[in-house]
Scaffold this motif. Structure first.
Motif, PDB file in Angstrom:
ATOM      1  N   LEU B 214       0.836  -1.201   0.000  1.00 18.80           N
ATOM      2  CA  LEU B 214       0.000   0.000   0.000  1.00 18.80           C
ATOM      3  C   LEU B 214       0.869   1.247   0.000  1.00 18.80           C
ATOM      4  CD1 LEU B 214      -2.884   1.092   0.196  1.00 18.80           C
ATOM      5  CD2 LEU B 214      -2.661   1.050   2.643  1.00 18.80           C
ATOM      6  N   VAL B 215       1.957   1.219   0.812  1.00 15.77           N
ATOM      7  CA  VAL B 215       2.839   2.394   0.863  1.00 15.77           C
ATOM      8  C   VAL B 215       3.544   2.574  -0.479  1.00 15.77           C
ATOM      9  CG1 VAL B 215       4.892   3.345   1.939  1.00 15.77           C
ATOM     10  CG2 VAL B 215       3.144   2.287   3.338  1.00 15.77           C
ATOM     11  N   ALA B 216       4.077   1.467  -1.023  1.00 17.15           N
ATOM     12  CA  ALA B 216       4.833   1.569  -2.269  1.00 17.15           C
ATOM     13  C   ALA B 216       3.961   2.116  -3.394  1.00 17.15           C
ATOM     14  CB  ALA B 216       5.386   0.203  -2.653  1.00 17.15           C
ATOM     15  N   PHE B 217       2.763   1.521  -3.579  1.00 15.44           N
ATOM     16  CA  PHE B 217       1.892   1.992  -4.657  1.00 15.44           C
ATOM     17  C   PHE B 217       1.270   3.331  -4.301  1.00 15.44           C
ATOM     18  CE2 PHE B 217       1.214  -2.728  -5.610  1.00 15.44           C
ATOM     19  CZ  PHE B 217       2.286  -2.725  -6.457  1.00 15.44           C
ATOM     20  N   GLY B 218       1.113   3.568  -2.988  1.00 18.33           N
ATOM     21  CA  GLY B 218       0.544   4.842  -2.560  1.00 18.33           C
ATOM     22  C   GLY B 218       1.444   6.002  -2.930  1.00 18.33           C
ATOM     23  N   ILE B 219       2.776   5.814  -2.812  1.00 16.59           N
ATOM     24  CA  ILE B 219       3.679   6.884  -3.229  1.00 16.59           C
ATOM     25  C   ILE B 219       3.513   7.141  -4.719  1.00 16.59           C
ATOM     26  CG2 ILE B 219       6.082   7.547  -3.497  1.00 16.59           C
ATOM     27  CD1 ILE B 219       6.723   6.084  -0.966  1.00 16.59           C
ATOM     28  N   LYS B 220       3.448   6.055  -5.510  1.00 16.46           N
ATOM     29  CA  LYS B 220       3.319   6.231  -6.963  1.00 16.46           C
ATOM     30  C   LYS B 220       1.992   6.878  -7.316  1.00 16.46           C
ATOM     31  CE  LYS B 220       6.663   3.110  -7.951  1.00 16.46           C
ATOM     32  NZ  LYS B 220       7.839   3.318  -8.734  1.00 16.46           N
ATOM     33  N   ALA B 221       0.922   6.505  -6.582  1.00 20.11           N
ATOM     34  CA  ALA B 221      -0.390   7.030  -6.928  1.00 20.11           C
ATOM     35  C   ALA B 221      -0.646   8.359  -6.250  1.00 20.11           C
ATOM     36  CB  ALA B 221      -1.470   6.019  -6.524  1.00 20.11           C
ATOM     37  N   ALA B 222       0.271   8.821  -5.380  1.00 21.20           N
ATOM     38  CA  ALA B 222       0.115  10.089  -4.667  1.00 21.20           C
ATOM     39  C   ALA B 222      -1.129  10.117  -3.804  1.00 21.20           C
ATOM     40  CB  ALA B 222       0.125  11.271  -5.635  1.00 21.20           C
ATOM     41  N   VAL B 223      -1.236   9.189  -2.836  1.00 22.72           N
ATOM     42  CA  VAL B 223      -2.345   9.248  -1.885  1.00 22.72           C
ATOM     43  C   VAL B 223      -1.898  10.023  -0.653  1.00 22.72           C
ATOM     44  CG1 VAL B 223      -3.350   7.121  -2.690  1.00 22.72           C
ATOM     45  CG2 VAL B 223      -1.783   7.066  -0.780  1.00 22.72           C
ATOM     46  N   PHE B 224      -2.786  10.180   0.318  1.00 20.80           N
ATOM     47  CA  PHE B 224      -2.676  11.251   1.293  1.00 20.80           C
ATOM     48  C   PHE B 224      -1.315  11.543   1.928  1.00 20.80           C
ATOM     49  CE2 PHE B 224      -2.874  12.126   5.905  1.00 20.80           C
ATOM     50  CZ  PHE B 224      -2.810  13.491   5.800  1.00 20.80           C
ATOM     51  N   PRO B 225      -0.726  10.700   2.772  1.00 24.70           N
ATOM     52  CA  PRO B 225       0.451  11.303   3.399  1.00 24.70           C
ATOM     53  C   PRO B 225       1.659  11.314   2.475  1.00 24.70           C
ATOM     54  CG  PRO B 225      -0.069   9.182   4.396  1.00 24.70           C
ATOM     55  CD  PRO B 225      -0.955   9.334   3.231  1.00 24.70           C
ATOM     56  N   LEU B 226       1.536  10.756   1.291  1.00 24.95           N
ATOM     57  CA  LEU B 226       2.707  10.519   0.456  1.00 24.95           C
ATOM     58  C   LEU B 226       2.653  11.281  -0.863  1.00 24.95           C
ATOM     59  CD1 LEU B 226       2.333   6.701   0.934  1.00 24.95           C
ATOM     60  CD2 LEU B 226       3.927   8.097   2.177  1.00 24.95           C
ATOM     61  N   TYR B 227       1.915  12.394  -0.912  1.00 24.37           N
ATOM     62  CA  TYR B 227       1.700  13.015  -2.221  1.00 24.37           C
ATOM     63  C   TYR B 227       2.586  14.219  -2.479  1.00 24.37           C
ATOM     64  CZ  TYR B 227      -0.958  16.520   0.317  1.00 24.37           C
ATOM     65  OH  TYR B 227      -1.328  17.493   1.184  1.00 24.37           O
ATOM     66  N   PHE B 228       3.461  14.603  -1.520  1.00 22.53           N
ATOM     67  CA  PHE B 228       4.074  15.924  -1.612  1.00 22.53           C
ATOM     68  C   PHE B 228       4.981  16.098  -2.825  1.00 22.53           C
ATOM     69  CE2 PHE B 228       2.847  15.462   2.761  1.00 22.53           C
ATOM     70  CZ  PHE B 228       2.187  16.650   2.971  1.00 22.53           C
ATOM     71  N   TRP B 229       5.487  14.995  -3.360  1.00 22.30           N
ATOM     72  CA  TRP B 229       6.359  15.125  -4.522  1.00 22.30           C
ATOM     73  C   TRP B 229       5.585  15.594  -5.746  1.00 22.30           C
ATOM     74  CZ3 TRP B 229       4.982  12.056  -8.603  1.00 22.30           C
ATOM     75  CH2 TRP B 229       4.123  11.001  -8.312  1.00 22.30           C
ATOM     76  N   ILE B 277      -9.820   5.285   4.993  1.00 29.56           N
ATOM     77  CA  ILE B 277      -9.342   6.472   5.713  1.00 29.56           C
ATOM     78  C   ILE B 277      -8.382   7.269   4.836  1.00 29.56           C
ATOM     79  CG2 ILE B 277      -7.955   7.219   7.678  1.00 29.56           C
ATOM     80  CD1 ILE B 277      -9.129   4.757   9.166  1.00 29.56           C
ATOM     81  N   VAL B 278      -7.452   6.534   4.207  1.00 30.32           N
ATOM     82  CA  VAL B 278      -6.485   7.189   3.320  1.00 30.32           C
ATOM     83  C   VAL B 278      -7.219   7.926   2.201  1.00 30.32           C
ATOM     84  CG1 VAL B 278      -4.800   6.669   1.532  1.00 30.32           C
ATOM     85  CG2 VAL B 278      -4.506   5.724   3.787  1.00 30.32           C
ATOM     86  N   ALA B 279      -8.268   7.277   1.656  1.00 27.68           N
ATOM     87  CA  ALA B 279      -9.007   7.884   0.551  1.00 27.68           C
ATOM     88  C   ALA B 279      -9.667   9.177   0.986  1.00 27.68           C
ATOM     89  CB  ALA B 279     -10.045   6.904   0.023  1.00 27.68           C
ATOM     90  N   VAL B 280     -10.298   9.148   2.153  1.00 30.64           N
ATOM     91  CA  VAL B 280     -11.006  10.344   2.612  1.00 30.64           C
ATOM     92  C   VAL B 280     -10.022  11.484   2.837  1.00 30.64           C
ATOM     93  CG1 VAL B 280     -12.298  11.287   4.539  1.00 30.64           C
ATOM     94  CG2 VAL B 280     -12.960   9.125   3.562  1.00 30.64           C
ATOM     95  N   LEU B 281      -8.862  11.154   3.487  1.00 27.98           N
ATOM     96  CA  LEU B 281      -7.873  12.207   3.727  1.00 27.98           C
ATOM     97  C   LEU B 281      -7.305  12.732   2.414  1.00 27.98           C
ATOM     98  CD1 LEU B 281      -6.151  10.706   6.837  1.00 27.98           C
ATOM     99  CD2 LEU B 281      -7.548  12.743   6.734  1.00 27.98           C
ATOM    100  N   THR B 282      -7.129  11.828   1.424  1.00 29.72           N
ATOM    101  CA  THR B 282      -6.642  12.276   0.119  1.00 29.72           C
ATOM    102  C   THR B 282      -7.622  13.246  -0.517  1.00 29.72           C
ATOM    103  OG1 THR B 282      -5.676  10.100  -0.137  1.00 29.72           O
ATOM    104  CG2 THR B 282      -5.737  11.470  -2.077  1.00 29.72           C
ATOM    105  N   LEU B 283      -8.918  12.906  -0.441  1.00 29.45           N
ATOM    106  CA  LEU B 283      -9.943  13.780  -1.008  1.00 29.45           C
ATOM    107  C   LEU B 283      -9.857  15.162  -0.384  1.00 29.45           C
ATOM    108  CD1 LEU B 283     -13.027  11.403  -1.092  1.00 29.45           C
ATOM    109  CD2 LEU B 283     -12.037  12.537  -3.043  1.00 29.45           C
ATOM    110  N   PHE B 284      -9.771  15.216   0.961  1.00 29.88           N
ATOM    111  CA  PHE B 284      -9.743  16.505   1.649  1.00 29.88           C
ATOM    112  C   PHE B 284      -8.488  17.288   1.294  1.00 29.88           C
ATOM    113  CE2 PHE B 284     -13.043  14.788   4.372  1.00 29.88           C
ATOM    114  CZ  PHE B 284     -13.801  15.914   4.612  1.00 29.88           C
ATOM    115  N   SER B 285      -7.310  16.621   1.415  1.00 31.71           N
ATOM    116  CA  SER B 285      -6.076  17.388   1.249  1.00 31.71           C
ATOM    117  C   SER B 285      -5.916  17.862  -0.188  1.00 31.71           C
ATOM    118  CB  SER B 285      -4.877  16.568   1.690  1.00 31.71           C
ATOM    119  OG  SER B 285      -4.880  15.338   1.049  1.00 31.71           O
TER     120      SER B 285
END
Lengths: 117, 456, 54
Positions: B214-229, B277-285
């Motif tokens: 989830l973390v690895a693909f989350g960075i690539k997909a830019a989900v909530f805590p990992l999107y800053f790049w 949870i990650v999805a909701v935070l991604t939507l908000f941020s």
């Protein structure tokens, strides 16, 4: 052997992540390299470090009887090494280029992109 | 003829990039070859899609090694859809870049690398082997590194340092996850993994592995805590490159998430809750980030993040309606985001700035063009007959059925915020009176490209 | 430069107005994804699944 490897992998991961968190670009690259080596060793460890013969059936029998060593992890590590080698050499060139253009190796000072909006 | 059909999109892209390398300096040839090749690619992808639609999932085994031992390529309807979408936006970006990317960049191998990127994307969509997926990811990121740094402008280099750090880190985490998975199961074939993972008793270890993925693909997909790049790098390269990145690269991460979490790690309430949870935070941020930005390309970058949230939310709900909504959203989003970054490039070409404060009066000067810009912008919000509306309604229905009210709330909130952002962009860029701008060079980056000047 | 934008806008208009086709596609994809046995069966063949269920 396994315990030793596990401790070493832990140290490599910790050192790599610590280095990535530093602000200097050179340390960033060192961190990535260390982390990559840690990951490769992890594949090696989790492919089971066992003493075994290569999985080749001898000529005088039809089935393989003794313990054999899994050849797949070695193939995986080899692929991963080659890939990370390519990425790392690109990263080094990129950092050198960035240093020449931006004239700093501090990540916190690389914020020109935030200003022009 | 149709036996190896699954491999044709891959082979075509590889063939194209090799041919393009032989025309390294003849950029007018490269333009023609790239556009014609992309057209053929659309044809091949439609063929693959219709074949799979008629005949069901197709597999190709490398060297005829029976699965789970050999490397296989699997094309189910999902993969075929993604390959078709890649081909469509590849065609659009190919013709857009032959018109908009300047010759100095094209001379340094823009088109060959672009087709390598498409090769990597097609490979990632079609492979059925998790380690092979890693290799395709590496092909994608190494080509994207070259594309994002090509030109070597200051902002580009700064953006790409962040981009490459986070992407390499994601690859390392992905590799770690594969190592743990291999240690657990002794297999790399995704279908085989699905069976073996289901049989493991130690669920804690399986969940940890799933979190690593989830973390690895989350960075690539830019989900909530990992999107800053993402917002730091996507607005720096030329808009053609930003278009293919914004349209497809984050979606590969989403594809991998959907594939792994519907095939291998299934029926796990803990993981589904984390994804929600990650999805909701991604939507908000993403929505709040888009609201405060003043650079239109940064606004679009934050909107990418926001809309990744919808797809992840559909994955987290994990009902048939929700997954259908996710797939529909993916289809809509790839097309619209590619188009949106092209719009950004066009506006920059016309006005020479990306700042919302300085832009304005586009409707007074180019009324027809403004109507064209309206289509992607309002599809994004989902004004009913346009494409964004249908997947959102599926997701909301799925949220109601699953009685996850907070997810429904977040989806509607993010939709509203997108509307506000789009209305702000529309009012400021299209309707507001035009400001008198100081005369500025359109392609201000190229004063840095000394080596290229010498070549000219 | 505008041609690809027109092309993509037409595609997104098609997605919007021809939503029933896309909905068909996405429903079928979703039904394939929800039931992961289909994928496993087409990759590994039927016997493996039966062996797993025993």
């Amino acid at each position: 052997m396994e315990v030793l490897l596990a401790i070493m992998i832990g140290i490599l991961y910790a050192a790599g992540i610590y280095m990535i968190l530093r602000r200097s670009l050179v340390k960033l690259i060192l961190g990535i390299i260390i982390l990559g080596n840690g990951a490769n060793l992890l594949i090696f460890l989790l492919g089971r470090v066992v003493k075994g013969s290569p999985p080749i059936i001898p000529a005088d029998s039809d089935v393989f009887q003794s313990v054999y060593a899994d050849p797949v992890p070695q193939a995986l590590i080899l692929t991963a090494i080659v890939i990370s080698f390519g990425l790392q050499s690109f990263a080094i060139i990129l950092v050198k280029r960035a240093y020449k253009v931006v004239k700093t190796d501090d990540l916190d000072e690389m914020n020109a992109i935030d200003k022009d909006s | 003829m149709t036996q190896q059909l699954v491999l044709y999109p891959l082979l075509l892209q590889m063939f194209l990039s090799i041919v393009l390398m032989f025309c390294w300096t003849k950029i007018s040839w490269q333009r023609v070859i790239s556009i014609i090749g992309s057209l053929i690619n659309v044809g091949v992808s439609i063929w693959l899609f219709s074949y799979i639609w008629e005949n069901g999932t197709q597999i190709v085994q490398a060297g005829n090694w029976k699965p789970p031992f050999g490397i296989i390529f699997v094309a189910d309807t999902f993969s075929a859809t993604m390959v078709l979408l890649t081909a469509i936006s590849g065609l659009a970006v190919s013709s857009f870049s032959s018109a908009s990317v300047v010759a100095a960049r094209l001379k340094f191998g823009y088109f060959p690398i672009f087709h390598f990127l498409l090769l990597g994307l097609n490979g990632a969509f079609l492979t059925g082997d998790i380690f092979n997926l890693y290799v395709w990811f590496e092909i994608i990121i190494i080509s994207s590194f070259v594309l994002i740094t090509l030109g070597g402008e200051k902002a580009q280099l700064e953006g790409s340092v962040k981009y490459f750090t986070l992407n390499i880190l994601a690859s390392m985490i992905f590799l770690t996850a594969i190592a743990v998975l291999y240690g657990l199961t002794g297999s790399l074939n995704m279908a085989d993994l699905a069976i073996k993972i289901a049989a493991i008793d130690n669920r804690g270890l399986v969940e940890i592995t799933a979190i690593l993925f989830l973390v690895a693909f989350g960075i690539k997909a830019a989900v909530f805590p990992l999107y800053f790049w993402l917002p730091d790098s996507y607005h720096t390269p030329p808009s053609a490159i930003a278009a293919i990145f914004g349209g497809l690269l984050t979606k590969v991460g989403v594809y991998a998430l959907i594939r792994v979490f519907t095939l291998i790690f299934v029926d796990d309430l803990f993981l589904e809750n984390i994804i929600l949870i990650v999805a909701v935070l991604t939507l908000f941020s993403g929505a709040l980030g888009a609201l405060v930005q003043n650079n239109i390309r940064k606004v679009f970058s934050y909107l990418i993040i926001c809309h990744i949230g919808y797809m992840i939310a559909g994955l987290g709900l994990f009902t048939e309606v929700a997954i259908a909504g996710t797939i529909f959203y993916l289809i809509h989003d790839i097309i619209v985001k590619t188009n949106l970054f092209m719009v950004g490039g066009l506006i920059f070409r016309i006005r020479g700035t990306n700042s919302i404060r300085d832009l304005g009066g586009l409707y007074a000067d180019y009324p027809k063009l403004s109507l064209l810009i309206a289509i992607p912008l309002f599809s994004l919000v989902g004004i009913p007959p346009l494409s964004g509306f249908w997947p959102k309604i599926s997701l909301v229905i799925a949220g109601f059925e699953a009685e996850q009210w907070w997810v429904v709330g977040a989806i509607i909130f993010a939709s509203l915020m997108t509307l506000i952002v789009v209305a702000k962009v529309w009012a400021a860029v299209i309707w507001k009176d035009k400001k008198e701008l100081p005369v500025r060079l359109n392609f201000r980056y190229f004063d840095k490209l000394k080596t290229i000047r010498k070549l000219r | 430069m505008i041609t690809p934008m027109i092309f993509l806008s037409l595609v997104s208009l098609y997605i919007g107005f021809g939503a029933e086709h896309i909905q068909q596609v996405s429903t079928r994809v979703a039904s394939e994804l929800i039931d992961n046995n289909q994928y496993i069966e087409s990759v590994l063949g039927k016997e493996q699944i039966i062996g797993h269920e025993e």
